[in-house]
Design a protein around this motif. Sequence first.
Motif, short mmCIF file in Angstrom:
data_model
loop_
_atom_site.label_atom_id
_atom_site.label_comp_id
_atom_site.label_asym_id
_atom_site.label_seq_id
_atom_site.Cartn_x
_atom_site.Cartn_y
_atom_site.Cartn_z
N GLY A 1 -6.72 95.23 86.61
CA GLY A 1 -7.03 96.43 87.39
C GLY A 1 -6.81 97.67 86.55
O GLY A 1 -6.68 97.61 85.33
N VAL B 1 -12.33 101.61 88.76
CA VAL B 1 -11.76 100.28 88.99
C VAL B 1 -10.58 100.45 89.93
O VAL B 1 -9.82 101.42 89.84
CB VAL B 1 -11.32 99.65 87.65
CG1 VAL B 1 -10.51 98.38 87.86
CG2 VAL B 1 -12.53 99.37 86.79
N SER B 2 -10.39 99.52 90.85
CA SER B 2 -9.26 99.57 91.76
C SER B 2 -7.96 99.43 91.00
O SER B 2 -7.91 98.83 89.92
CB SER B 2 -9.36 98.45 92.81
OG SER B 2 -10.43 98.69 93.69
N GLN C 1 -7.50 95.06 90.88
CA GLN C 1 -8.87 94.62 91.15
C GLN C 1 -8.93 93.14 91.52
O GLN C 1 -9.55 92.77 92.51
CB GLN C 1 -9.75 94.89 89.93
CG GLN C 1 -11.22 94.63 90.16
CD GLN C 1 -11.87 95.66 91.04
OE1 GLN C 1 -11.69 96.86 90.85
NE2 GLN C 1 -12.60 95.23 92.05
N SER D 1 -9.02 94.19 95.64
CA SER D 1 -9.54 95.53 95.92
C SER D 1 -9.86 95.68 97.40
O SER D 1 -10.64 94.90 97.96
CB SER D 1 -10.80 95.78 95.09
OG SER D 1 -11.38 97.01 95.45
N PRO E 1 -15.56 101.18 93.41
CA PRO E 1 -16.05 99.81 93.47
C PRO E 1 -16.83 99.54 94.74
O PRO E 1 -16.29 99.60 95.83
CB PRO E 1 -14.77 98.96 93.43
CG PRO E 1 -13.69 99.89 93.02
CD PRO E 1 -14.13 101.26 93.37
#
Length: 196
Positions: A53, A68-69, A72, A94, A185
């Motif tokens: 992530g 990006v989380s 992720q 996420s 995302p």
Amino acid sequence: MMNVSQTMETEEDLLTRLHIKFYHPQQNCKGLYGLLPLGNRSRHSADDPLRLGRDAQACTFSLVDAKVSRKQLALFAYRTPHSQDMLFTIQNLSQRGRLSVNSSSLDYLERMDLPDKALIRFGEYEMLIIRESGEAKGSFEVEFEVLAVPPSRETCMCVTSTTAVMDTGSCTMQSFQPEQTGLGPLETDETLIFNL
């Protein structure tokens, strides 16, 4: 009586290896992979999940990308009673976006078994994960690489509800819409375009 050193995993044991190959359409102009150990193998304990992530403190590996989380995805190693192979599941961490594995979509906290070769997609990223079997039970290796072309185009592992492969075996993907790239995302409507 067996010596303790005979029962422990040694450096000579062949480790299961995950080859993780990344592609992002703007990877050449951004330092997205600056925190990944590209080209180097890293060893990981099989009882700890491997998290990927944006947050370098919460994740095992990080991507330098605000879209990006924070967390992720996670990869979990496991074994079954009927096989000596180390296998893996993937879980979407996420809350803001879906993760797709080949032709299946995973929502937040959903997980599934990874096949030996899997195309993972989240946001604008494509990740090809290839598992190479080993003998060791307590740890595995990870090796990262960056691909010049999307793995979906190279391997024709195109993700749609009805996947078709033409005689040429090649396919192209519809690019992500610009208005979607700034929202973080998000899952996109992916469509195959065939050159007839």
